[in-house]
Design an enzyme around this catalytic site. Structure first.
Site, PDB file in Angstrom:
ATOM      1  N   ASN A   9       0.869  -1.176   0.000  1.00  0.00           N
ATOM      2  CA  ASN A   9       0.000   0.000   0.000  1.00  0.00           C
ATOM      3  C   ASN A   9       0.912   1.233   0.000  1.00  0.00           C
ATOM      4  OD1 ASN A   9      -1.774   2.066   0.547  1.00  0.00           O
ATOM      5  ND2 ASN A   9      -2.306   1.367   2.614  1.00  0.00           N
ATOM      6  N   TRP A  10       1.047   1.827  -1.168  1.00  0.00           N
ATOM      7  CA  TRP A  10       1.983   2.950  -1.295  1.00  0.00           C
ATOM      8  C   TRP A  10       1.436   4.247  -0.690  1.00  0.00           C
ATOM      9  CZ3 TRP A  10       4.102   2.353  -7.047  1.00  0.00           C
ATOM     10  CH2 TRP A  10       4.733   1.101  -7.153  1.00  0.00           C
ATOM     11  N   LYS A  11       0.172   4.248  -0.333  1.00  0.00           N
ATOM     12  CA  LYS A  11      -0.471   5.443   0.255  1.00  0.00           C
ATOM     13  C   LYS A  11      -0.237   6.657  -0.649  1.00  0.00           C
ATOM     14  CE  LYS A  11      -0.164   3.294   4.735  1.00  0.00           C
ATOM     15  NZ  LYS A  11      -0.142   3.404   6.172  1.00  0.00           N
ATOM     16  N   HIS A  96      -9.604   1.141   4.965  1.00  0.00           N
ATOM     17  CA  HIS A  96      -8.330   1.408   5.638  1.00  0.00           C
ATOM     18  C   HIS A  96      -8.538   2.400   6.791  1.00  0.00           C
ATOM     19  CE1 HIS A  96      -4.223   2.694   6.392  1.00  0.00           C
ATOM     20  NE2 HIS A  96      -3.863   1.557   5.835  1.00  0.00           N
ATOM     21  N   GLU A  98      -6.869   4.840   7.771  1.00  0.00           N
ATOM     22  CA  GLU A  98      -6.672   6.260   7.419  1.00  0.00           C
ATOM     23  C   GLU A  98      -7.925   6.824   6.760  1.00  0.00           C
ATOM     24  OE1 GLU A  98      -2.932   5.669   5.379  1.00  0.00           O
ATOM     25  OE2 GLU A  98      -2.057   5.160   7.318  1.00  0.00           O
ATOM     26  N   GLU A 168      -5.423  -4.837  10.642  1.00  0.00           N
ATOM     27  CA  GLU A 168      -4.405  -3.804  10.845  1.00  0.00           C
ATOM     28  C   GLU A 168      -4.694  -3.054  12.141  1.00  0.00           C
ATOM     29  OE1 GLU A 168      -2.463  -2.727   6.814  1.00  0.00           O
ATOM     30  OE2 GLU A 168      -4.146  -1.379   7.139  1.00  0.00           O
ATOM     31  N   GLY A 174       2.357   2.405  10.749  1.00  0.00           N
ATOM     32  CA  GLY A 174       3.301   3.511  10.577  1.00  0.00           C
ATOM     33  C   GLY A 174       4.010   3.916  11.859  1.00  0.00           C
ATOM     34  N   SER A 214       3.366  -2.020  10.353  1.00  0.00           N
ATOM     35  CA  SER A 214       4.808  -2.060  10.560  1.00  0.00           C
ATOM     36  C   SER A 214       5.431  -3.420  10.215  1.00  0.00           C
ATOM     37  CB  SER A 214       5.173  -1.633  11.987  1.00  0.00           C
ATOM     38  OG  SER A 214       4.759  -0.295  12.213  1.00  0.00           O
ATOM     39  N   GLY A 235       2.802  -1.086   4.305  1.00  0.00           N
ATOM     40  CA  GLY A 235       2.817   0.331   3.957  1.00  0.00           C
ATOM     41  C   GLY A 235       4.239   0.807   3.722  1.00  0.00           C
ATOM     42  N   GLY A 236       4.840   1.399   4.739  1.00  0.00           N
ATOM     43  CA  GLY A 236       6.159   2.019   4.619  1.00  0.00           C
ATOM     44  C   GLY A 236       7.199   1.152   3.923  1.00  0.00           C
TER      45      GLY A 236
END
Ligand code: PGA
Length: 257
Positions: A9-11, A96, A98, A168, A174, A214, A235-236
């Site tokens: 997930n590149w956000k 998600h 976010e 999640e 993150g 993470s 993600g990251g």
């Protein structure tokens, strides 16, 4: 036997050039090494087409990070399920945290999106997870149950062919704090039990449940080795090939064992 699924997930990250470079690096590696693992990348909407082109004929599939539930029409700023399929998306991330926290998405709205996507056979990565205060108050299962019941309302078992759940925990996204493998397994088992009650044992056994929060190269193998952890939503670490590719490799190694 459920196949491992690792999705990036590149956000709201990357540029046109870096998105293409990242896609190239992932496609090259996955094509050679990971026949046992399904891999997807979910770039920002403007980069879906160039990323699809960079992925070429590799096994890496394309996913979007959001979709609207209505058919194409007067919805300024939104993107329809049909449009995502038109540009080659096989997946969309829905629910998600976010989107829930920063854009006030409710279980009801997420449900409408899930129903629209599954009806058109776009694969769904449905995210659920509790915030830290809920976990500390012993409400983890109650929160997951509410999100599952709300998000999957009126969703027939026949629509779950391309349906993945991502657990999640919001406190792990993150933050660098990862759920322990035991915490992940406990939540995943709860989700699978809920699916068995809501649908059937066979349906529950067939649905992949990813862990997200993470996930990194150095903790992936431990998390993925849990019985009910069928992959990762990353993600990251999905923005760096030297972090993301070892996560896929960890899944491939477990799949072959
Ligand atoms: P993270 O994000 O890997 O950066 O914690 C996961 C996610 O939000 O899907």
């Amino acid at each position: 036997m459920r196949r491992y699924f690792v999705a990036g997930n590149w956000k709201m990250n990357t540029t046109l050039e870096s998105a293409k470079g990242l896609a190239n690096a992932i496609a090259a590696d996955v094509t050679q090494k990971s026949p046992m693992v399904d891999v997807a990348v979910c770039p920002p909407a403007p980069y879906l087409v160039p990323v699809r082109e960079a992925l070429g004929s590799s096994k890496v599939s394309l996913g979007a990070q959001n979709a609207y539930f209505a058919s194409p029409g007067a919805y300024t700023g939104e993107v329809a399920v049909e449009m995502l399929q038109d540009v080659g998306c096989k997946w969309v991330i829905l629910g998600h945290s976010e989107r829930r926290q920063l854009f006030s998405e409710t279980d009801d709205l997420i449900n409408k999106k899930i129903v629209a996507a599954t009806a058109k056979e776009l694969g769904v990565i449905f995210c659920i997870g509790e915030v830290l205060a809920d976990r500390q108050a012993g409400r983890m299962e109650a929160v997951l149950q509410t999100q599952l019941e709300g998000g999957m309302k009126d969703l027939d078992a026949g629509l779950l062919g391309q349906f993945v759940i991502a657990y999640e925990p919001v406190w792990a996204i993150g933050t660098g704090v990862t759920a322990t493998p035991e915490q992940a397994e406990e939540a995943h088992l709860f989700i699978r039990s809920w699916l068995a009650k809501r649908y059937s044992a066979a349906t529950a056994e067939g649905i992949r449940i990813l862990y997200g929060g993470s996930v990194k190269a150095d903790n992936a193998a431990e998390l993925l080795s849990q019985k009910n952890v069928d992959g990762a939503l990353v993600g990251g670490a999905s923005l760096k090939p030297d972090q993301f590719l070892p996560i896929i490799a960890a899944a491939a190694k477990l799949a072959e064992a």
